[in-house]
Design an enzyme around this catalytic site. Structure first.
Site, PDB file in Angstrom:
ATOM      1  N   SER A   1       0.944  -1.207   0.058  1.00 14.11           N
ATOM      2  CA  SER A   1       0.093   0.042  -0.138  1.00 14.11           C
ATOM      3  C   SER A   1       1.136   1.036   0.015  1.00 14.11           C
ATOM      4  O   SER A   1       1.912   1.222   0.705  1.00 14.11           O
ATOM      5  CB  SER A   1      -0.954  -0.173   1.215  1.00 14.11           C
ATOM      6  OG  SER A   1      -1.631   0.918   1.330  1.00 14.11           O
TER       7      SER A   1
ATOM      8  N   SER B   1       1.869  -2.234   4.413  1.00 10.20           N
ATOM      9  CA  SER B   1       2.071  -0.989   3.977  1.00 10.20           C
ATOM     10  C   SER B   1       3.518  -0.566   3.613  1.00 10.20           C
ATOM     11  O   SER B   1       4.502  -1.302   3.759  1.00 10.20           O
ATOM     12  CB  SER B   1       2.138  -0.305   5.511  1.00 10.20           C
ATOM     13  OG  SER B   1       3.215  -0.337   6.226  1.00 10.20           O
ATOM     14  N   ASP B   2       3.485   0.371   2.757  1.00  9.48           N
ATOM     15  CA  ASP B   2       4.941   0.960   2.422  1.00  9.48           C
ATOM     16  C   ASP B   2       5.513   1.266   3.866  1.00  9.48           C
ATOM     17  O   ASP B   2       4.764   1.681   4.929  1.00  9.48           O
ATOM     18  CB  ASP B   2       4.826   2.077   1.388  1.00  9.48           C
ATOM     19  CG  ASP B   2       6.258   2.191   0.883  1.00  9.48           C
ATOM     20  OD1 ASP B   2       7.217   1.749   1.455  1.00  9.48           O
ATOM     21  OD2 ASP B   2       6.354   2.877  -0.274  1.00  9.48           O
ATOM     22  N   TRP B   3       6.602   1.208   3.694  1.00 11.09           N
ATOM     23  CA  TRP B   3       7.621   1.603   5.080  1.00 11.09           C
ATOM     24  C   TRP B   3       7.108   3.060   5.756  1.00 11.09           C
ATOM     25  O   TRP B   3       7.560   3.936   5.004  1.00 11.09           O
ATOM     26  CB  TRP B   3       9.099   1.683   4.849  1.00 11.09           C
ATOM     27  CG  TRP B   3       9.630   0.020   5.205  1.00 11.09           C
ATOM     28  CD1 TRP B   3      10.681  -0.224   5.748  1.00 11.09           C
ATOM     29  CD2 TRP B   3       9.017  -1.002   4.631  1.00 11.09           C
ATOM     30  NE1 TRP B   3      10.900  -1.701   6.108  1.00 11.09           N
ATOM     31  CE2 TRP B   3       9.905  -2.115   5.098  1.00 11.09           C
ATOM     32  CE3 TRP B   3       8.010  -1.546   3.951  1.00 11.09           C
ATOM     33  CZ2 TRP B   3       9.452  -3.520   5.015  1.00 11.09           C
ATOM     34  CZ3 TRP B   3       7.555  -3.062   3.712  1.00 11.09           C
ATOM     35  CH2 TRP B   3       8.432  -3.702   4.316  1.00 11.09           C
TER      36      TRP B   3
END
Ligand code: BGC
Length: 814
Positions: A195, A228-230
């Site tokens: 995401s 999630s993206d970081w």
């Protein structure tokens, strides 16, 4: 074991977990892993970037990786089979490094040529992106490693990426930006989707229920994990209700304890947590980390591992795009080069083999063009090398000449710890401060030491990172102030450009004291806490004139000049977009002067995405090598000397000047970036644009010529006959475009509907069959929110590129 039995085992594991354990499984335990839960026989899931190699869990130059060509290169092969083999090679690397989840491929689109991570995405066309991406995912997963399709969705630029709202019409969203994700989910069943940071039409993506739960899971039936993206997950309740399963990185995220608490006080239902945990357990089972379940792809049914170096070289060869080749200057025949080759350019010796940012890996080796030509050329062929220009990066993290250490202090100045450092880069998490210092007790960090210049002259010093700094060199305060992040990008301290803070005259060999004091050193974002900043330095600028003069002299006395020009990490990386498409430094001057000295000048462009080439009409040949991976030099020598033909076709339109391009904007206004061009990006936009690009989408030459003889269509496929009319075997990428017979201003004149590769010996013909999917004749109907077939007559073109339409027929769609 069948699917139902596997699901039953997952359910059984889920039922044995209490709320705290479940919530903990949805939250990274560190930068790259999820916790193990021994009570249910679950081992820890390990993730790693992607996409040109598998970095592993350390950011450590000694932990090297097989380094494949960058994604624009892979897409330029137009060869799903090669993309699949690339996936297999990376899966072998993942196994070697104990990684279960590869954080790749990146399937965002080339909307604007300024997009900073362009090199990391495939194409401006959703179909080409989808075909390459799906094959890549298949290759990774058929070896038992999970692939992560990212970044869902519309992370097409970097400016203000954490906060931007991309405002995209429904048609463009469906027909362009969601299309690769949709097709990859349908064809390759990826085990994860990542995401994105940005928001789309309102909610930020990690909280975008409509797109994550509605479209991805609901409509498309995605049954994997949404990670999630970081640092992209910001809010416990909105993220879990928005369809996010896993928040990364840990150890403190909005899930874990915060999620368990939200269930206990009634803000989140336990069912939402169970749904996410089920997805994670299913992933664990797939990769063989849940006791009692064999991995989805057992070791014995995996394909034979690829030879990594061989795949890297083959992809590179097949990705190089020959843009033009006047008087057939290429391939070079060493037998008729008594005056030899003048090889010019720093990148001929030190190529840029990959782009920057999180896509960085440390190549296990790098073959340069200089080394490869030395090996390949007969002894008698003279080969000289001249750097031509100095491409040393303007401002880079302090390294050579510096002896530095850090001093960590408490509120009133008491020293908590001191530690030597090997460069000017500070990067600690709250639990890894030097000397075990307690993060809460830390007030300031001083980076201090000595710098001994190698050259006399004006040295520039700078900083990277967010917060208040005082920078003192040799007793002079060069900077005393604060830097705030424009786009609230918490990763700016890691990936942002260093900022120059002042110049000072220094003398070679005379050491000076340098102190960078960070008075607000703590970088906190959500629950991630740490210290991250850097001291940067640039040596006095040298004049390139003598280097250019020497290169010109070498070119004038050789039979052929091969100039390798390149971008740098300061140009193509993550966390910022490009501001100009000009080649860095004086490389344009260099090419112009070399071309004036030798009409047989071949330019190799070592860049991951379009650059302006003002000299292109003055040189004999231009060959794009992209970021060609570790074996790039060997592949280049093969192609320049004609052992292989360059097989690439442009996956993105190559413009002449940035100012010509139809869509360029990447900078939001008041936080909003409108995609006002709708479905018209890339060649779809150039078709109705007054300016003409330098080279169209799909363009690329080989070393032979082709005629297109016949084109026949049925309702769902096209058959094309091509003939090799040259004098050497070759390969042609036959492209099929489709467009309404009667112009329709709401649609492009034609768009890519399929492609396939033909190979043939001289004089021979090849027949290829290209499927014509129904989707090629559909649009997203915004009124009914469905895909709708638009009936009528369509022109079907068999083409060499998006503007070179060789044969046309008409097909009526009922
Ligand atoms: C990037 C992702 C990457 C992640 C982990 C993020 O900054 O956008 O593509 O997978 O970092 O390194």
């Amino acid at each position: 074991m069948n699917a139902a039995d596997r699901e039953a085992r997952v359910e059984e594991a889920l039922a044995r977990l209490d709320l705290d354990a479940k919530a903990s499984l949805l939250s990274g335990q560190d930068l790259w892993t999820l916790p193990a839960l021994p009570e249910i026989g679950l081992a820890s899931i390990v993730m790693s970037d992607g996409p040109v190699g598998v970095r592993g869990t350390a950011f450590d130059p000694s932990d090297t990786s097989l380094t494949l060509p960058s994604p624009t290169a892979l897409a330029a092969t137009w060869d799903p089979d090669l993309a699949r083999r690339a996936g297999r090679a990376l899966a072998a690397e993942a196994h070697r490094k104990g990684v279960h989840v590869l954080l790749a491929p990146t399937v965002n689109l080339h909307r604007s040529p300024l997009g900073g991570r362009h090199f990391e995405c495939y194409s401006e066309d959703p179909l080409l992106t989808a075909r390459i991406g799906a094959a890549h995912v298949t290759g990774v997963q058929e070896c038992g490693v999970a692939a992560t399709v990212k970044h869902f969705v519309a992370n097409d630029a970097e400016t203000e990426r954490f906060t931007v709202t991309n405002r995209i019409g429904e048609r463009a969203l469906r027909e362009l930006y969601l299309a690769p994700f949709e097709q990859i989910v349908a064809e390759a069943r990826p085990w994860l989707v990542m995401s994105a940071y940005n928001a789309v039409n309102g909610p930020t993506m990690t909280e975008n229920r409509e797109l994550q739960s509605g479209v991805l899971r609901g409509e498309w039936g995605f049954d994997g994990v949404v990670v999630s993206d970081w640092l992209a997950a910001r809010d416990t309740v909105r993220a879990i209700e928005g369809g996010l399963d896993v928040a990364m990185p840990g150890p403190r995220t909005v899930f874990g304890r915060a999620l368990a608490a939200a269930v206990r006080d009634g803000r989140v239902s336990e069912k939402s947590v169970d749904d996410a945990v089920r997805n994670v357990l299913r992933l664990a089972a797939r990769v063989g980390l849940l006791d009692g379940l064999p991995p989805e792809v057992p070791a014995e049914s995996r394909p034979v591992p690829e030879d990594g170096r061989a795949v890297a070289r083959e992809i590179a060869t097949r990705s190089f795009v020959l843009l033009h080749n006047r008087a057939s200057v290429l391939p070079l025949d060493p037998a008729v080069l008594p005056g030899g080759i003048a090889l010019i350019g720093r990148a001929a010796e030190a190529p840029r083999v990959l782009g920057g940012g999180s896509a960085t890996v440390f190549p296990e080796r790098v073959v340069s063009l200089l080394d490869a030509l030395r090996d390949a050329l007969p002894e008698a062929t003279p080969l000289t090398h001249e750097p031509g220009t100095d491409l040393t990066e303007a401002l880079a993290v302090a390294g050579e000449g510096f002896d530095l250490w850090t001093v960590l202090r408490a509120e009133r100045g008491a020293v908590l710890a001191q530690q030597e450092v090997t460069s000017g880069r500070i990067r600690w998490t709250d639990s890894s401060l030097p000397g075990g210092v307690d993060y809460d007790a830390l007030a300031t960090v001083e980076l201090t030491g000595r710098f001994t210049p190698r050259e006399s002259g004006s040295h520039t010093f700078g900083t990277r990172g967010v917060g208040a700094f005082t920078l003192t060199v040799d007793g002079h305060v060069l900077f005393d102030g604060e830097h705030r992040s424009a786009g609230a990008d918490p990763l700016e301290a890691l990936t942002g450009r260093p900022i120059p803070r002042g110049d000072i005259e220094l003398r070679a060999g005379e050491p000076v004291e340098v102190v960078l004091l960070a008075t607000t050193p703590k970088m906190e974002y959500g629950d991630l806490r740490g210290v991250s900043f850097a001291l940067a330095h640039a040596a006095p600028a040298r004049s390139d004139d003598p280097l250019i003069d020497r290169a010109v002299a070498a070119a004038a006395s050789a039979d052929v000049a091969v100039v390798v020009v390149a971008t740098t990490e300061a140009v193509e990386s993550e966390g910022f977009d490009r501001e100009t498409l000009r080649l860095p430094g004086r490389q344009d001057d260099l090419v112009a002067r070399v071309a004036a000295a030798n009409p047989r000048t071949v330019v190799v462009v070592n860049a991951g995405s379009p650059v302006e080439m003002p000299w292109r009409d003055d040189v004999a040949a231009v060959l794009l090598s992209w970021f060609p991976g570790q074996e790039g030099g060997a592949a280049l020598a093969d192609v320049l000397l004609g052992l292989d033909e360059p097989g690439g076709r442009l996956p993105t339109t190559w413009l002449a000047r940035l100012t010509d391009a139809p869509v360029t904007r990447v900078t939001p206004e008041d936080g909003v970036l409108p995609y006002d061009e709708g479905v018209f990006i890339g060649y779809r936009a150039w078709q109705r644009h007054p300016a003409v690009p330098a080279y169209p989408f799909g363009h690329g030459l080989g070393y032979t010529t082709w005629t297109y003889e016949t084109l026949e269509t049925t309702a769902d496929s096209a058959r094309v006959r091509v003939r090799n009319t040259g004098d050497r075997p070759g390969r042609e990428t036959v492209q099929l475009y489709v467009g309404p017979a009667e112009a329709d201003p709401s649609r492009p004149t034609h768009w890519l509907a399929g492609f396939a590769t033909a190979t043939a010996a001289p004089g021979e013909m090849a027949d290829i069959e290209v499927p014509l999917p129904l989707r090629a004749f559909q649009i997203w109907d915004e009124e009914t929110s469905t895909w709708t077939t638009v009936p009528g007559d369509y022109r079907i073109h068999a083409a060499h590129d998006a503007t070179d339409l060789r044969l046309t027929t008409t097909l009526t769609i009922p």
